[in-house]
Design a protein around this motif. Structure first.
Motif, PDB file in Angstrom:
ATOM      1  N   PRO A 124       0.798  -1.236   0.000  1.00 45.74           N
ATOM      2  CA  PRO A 124       0.000   0.000   0.000  1.00 45.74           C
ATOM      3  C   PRO A 124       0.831   1.286   0.000  1.00 45.74           C
ATOM      4  N   THR A 125       1.883   1.355   0.808  1.00 45.81           N
ATOM      5  CA  THR A 125       2.657   2.590   0.896  1.00 45.81           C
ATOM      6  C   THR A 125       3.270   2.955  -0.449  1.00 45.81           C
ATOM      7  N   LEU A 126       3.934   2.011  -1.093  1.00 43.95           N
ATOM      8  CA  LEU A 126       4.521   2.257  -2.407  1.00 43.95           C
ATOM      9  C   LEU A 126       3.437   2.482  -3.450  1.00 43.95           C
ATOM     10  N   GLY A 127       2.355   1.727  -3.327  1.00 43.76           N
ATOM     11  CA  GLY A 127       1.299   1.824  -4.323  1.00 43.76           C
ATOM     12  C   GLY A 127       0.636   3.185  -4.338  1.00 43.76           C
ATOM     13  N   HIS A 128       0.211   3.661  -3.166  1.00 42.24           N
ATOM     14  CA  HIS A 128      -0.548   4.905  -3.102  1.00 42.24           C
ATOM     15  C   HIS A 128       0.342   6.144  -3.144  1.00 42.24           C
ATOM     16  N   ARG A 129       1.523   6.073  -2.532  1.00 42.26           N
ATOM     17  CA  ARG A 129       2.377   7.254  -2.421  1.00 42.26           C
ATOM     18  C   ARG A 129       3.369   7.403  -3.574  1.00 42.26           C
ATOM     19  N   PHE A 130       3.543   6.370  -4.378  1.00 45.46           N
ATOM     20  CA  PHE A 130       4.583   6.414  -5.409  1.00 45.46           C
ATOM     21  C   PHE A 130       4.077   5.949  -6.775  1.00 45.46           C
ATOM     22  N   LEU A 131       3.519   4.745  -6.839  1.00 44.96           N
ATOM     23  CA  LEU A 131       3.193   4.161  -8.131  1.00 44.96           C
ATOM     24  C   LEU A 131       1.965   4.755  -8.800  1.00 44.96           C
ATOM     25  N   ALA A 132       0.957   5.127  -8.018  1.00 47.84           N
ATOM     26  CA  ALA A 132      -0.306   5.572  -8.621  1.00 47.84           C
ATOM     27  C   ALA A 132      -0.088   6.736  -9.588  1.00 47.84           C
ATOM     28  N   LEU A 134       2.701   7.530 -11.117  1.00 47.81           N
ATOM     29  CA  LEU A 134       3.501   7.072 -12.253  1.00 47.81           C
ATOM     30  C   LEU A 134       2.659   6.268 -13.234  1.00 47.81           C
ATOM     31  N   ILE A 135       1.718   5.497 -12.718  1.00 45.76           N
ATOM     32  CA  ILE A 135       0.811   4.767 -13.604  1.00 45.76           C
ATOM     33  C   ILE A 135      -0.010   5.745 -14.435  1.00 45.76           C
ATOM     34  N   ALA A 136      -0.467   6.819 -13.793  1.00 47.22           N
ATOM     35  CA  ALA A 136      -1.257   7.822 -14.516  1.00 47.22           C
ATOM     36  C   ALA A 136      -0.434   8.474 -15.629  1.00 47.22           C
ATOM     37  N   SER A 137       0.797   8.865 -15.326  1.00 47.00           N
ATOM     38  CA  SER A 137       1.633   9.502 -16.352  1.00 47.00           C
ATOM     39  C   SER A 137       2.011   8.521 -17.457  1.00 47.00           C
ATOM     40  N   PHE A 138       2.210   7.250 -17.094  1.00 45.96           N
ATOM     41  CA  PHE A 138       2.539   6.234 -18.094  1.00 45.96           C
ATOM     42  C   PHE A 138       1.371   6.025 -19.049  1.00 45.96           C
ATOM     43  N   MET A 139       0.148   6.006 -18.510  1.00 45.17           N
ATOM     44  CA  MET A 139      -1.027   5.807 -19.354  1.00 45.17           C
ATOM     45  C   MET A 139      -1.263   7.003 -20.271  1.00 45.17           C
ATOM     46  N   LYS A 140      -0.921   8.210 -19.830  1.00 42.88           N
ATOM     47  CA  LYS A 140      -1.046   9.380 -20.691  1.00 42.88           C
ATOM     48  C   LYS A 140      -0.068   9.308 -21.861  1.00 42.88           C
ATOM     49  N   GLN A 141       1.109   8.746 -21.604  1.00 41.74           N
ATOM     50  CA  GLN A 141       2.106   8.622 -22.663  1.00 41.74           C
ATOM     51  C   GLN A 141       1.837   7.424 -23.575  1.00 41.74           C
ATOM     52  N   ASN A 142       1.072   6.462 -23.081  1.00 48.72           N
ATOM     53  CA  ASN A 142       0.798   5.238 -23.844  1.00 48.72           C
ATOM     54  C   ASN A 142      -0.719   5.056 -23.939  1.00 48.72           C
TER      55      ASN A 142
END
Length: 336
Positions: A124-132, A134-142
């Protein structure tokens, strides 16, 4: 009495013969099921043949094969049309999942990474505070890339990789398993966190000796880093006063901010440079944390997985005062 025994043995023999014949019965093909559905939908062999782009004799032959394979009559001829029997309708109702799967496969391009969801999991800590983010920016680029993202324990990452329910995990744990490889992408040192007005805040560096007898907020014992920190205290011959055990670094910081005690934790990705209500001090001896990608050693990385890992590496390098680790990809070439 002997006749009764013989009768039972004969019955068993007949059952065995029936089972043997049943096991040897050919299985129906997907093409035969396609013909069944086409005839039920169109009502005639001619229309079914046109729909499937095959000849009428081929339709009749495949229907006959299917009836032989399933062992029941599937159609009755009435008024020049084929009427499906109840058995045919029951069989057809069970084919929905098969044809849904075939339709999905037909619309999927294995060479197109966006045609398959990228499955990611993290604590949860990595998921909510870090990855979420990055997933959003990755999806915007792809555009078009579908993401499946879930949070779980670090142990849960391992089981999901083994079961092939995720493509990529991100973790701070240092687990070892033959089915999982950890690829570090970031490392940092432990810090001691306390309320800004805590007496220990006057020190520039916090050592185990300074924590002797101090109210201490620790992670649960199931965390490997808890064991490592307890060993540091034991070697120094000190005993902090344990007042709380928590499951996440977020909870530890919340309690420290409220003045409950001090906590020694990984600052990534929880702490920012500007935390006016907290005192954040280096902890010595140095206590290293590594953030790693968790990947399967059994299955190769997909194109979208490799792309997302590069996206994370690039993002980490843009964060001020970070310590990214230069790693190499599966082809032994630099990541970026």
């Amino acid at each position: 009495m002997n006749d009764f025994i013989y009768s039972k043995m004969k019955c068993r023999h007949n059952v065995c013969v029936w089972l043997e014949r049943d096991c040897m019965r050919p299985r129906a093909s997907i093409r035969e099921y396609e013909v069944l559905r086409a005839v039920i939908t169109s009502g005639t062999v001619t229309a079914a043949a046109h729909r499937l782009a095959i000849s009428q004799p081929a339709v009749s032959r495949l229907l006959a094969q299917l009836e032989a394979n399933v062992g029941v009559m599937l159609f009755e001829r009435r008024g020049g049309r084929l009427r499906p029997t109840a058995e045919a309708m029951r069989l057809n109702s069970k084919l929905d999942r098969l044809f849904d799967a075939l339709s999905y496969l037909d619309s999927t391009d294995p060479s197109d990474p966006t045609s398959q969801p990228l499955r990611i999991a993290a604590p949860p800590t990595l998921g909510h505070r870090f990855l979420a983010n990055l997933i959003a920016s990755f999806m915007k680029q792809n555009r078009g890339q579908v993401i499946s993202f879930e949070t779980c324990t670090s142990n849960g990452l391992l089981s999901r990789l083994v079961d092939d329910t995720i493509d990529l995990g991100v973790t701070l744990a240092e687990q070892t398993h033959s089915a999982m490889e950890l690829i570090p992408f970031y490392q940092t040192h432990a810090v001691c966190v306390m309320a800004h007005d805590h007496p220990l805040a006057r020190h520039d560096v916090i050592t185990p000796e300074l924590l002797h007898g101090q109210n201490h907020i620790a992670l649960m014992r199931r965390h490997m880093v808890r064991t490592r920190l307890d060993q540091v205290f034991a070697r120094a011959g000190v005993r902090p006063n344990l007042v709380a055990e928590v499951a996440t670094g977020v909870s530890a910081i919340t309690l420290a901010r409220a003045g409950i005690g001090v906590t020694v934790i990984c600052p990534f990705p929880l702490l920012r440079q500007n935390e006016p209500d907290l005192a954040i001090r280096p902890f010595h001896p140095e206590f290293m944390y590594r953030a790693s990608f968790a990947v399967s050693t059994i299955r190769p990385l997909t194109k979208s997985t490799r792309a997302f890992m590069r996206h994370v590496k690039l993002a980490v390098r843009q964060i001020p005062n970070t310590n990214p680790i230069l790693t190499q990809d599966v082809d032994n070439r630099p990541w970026l």
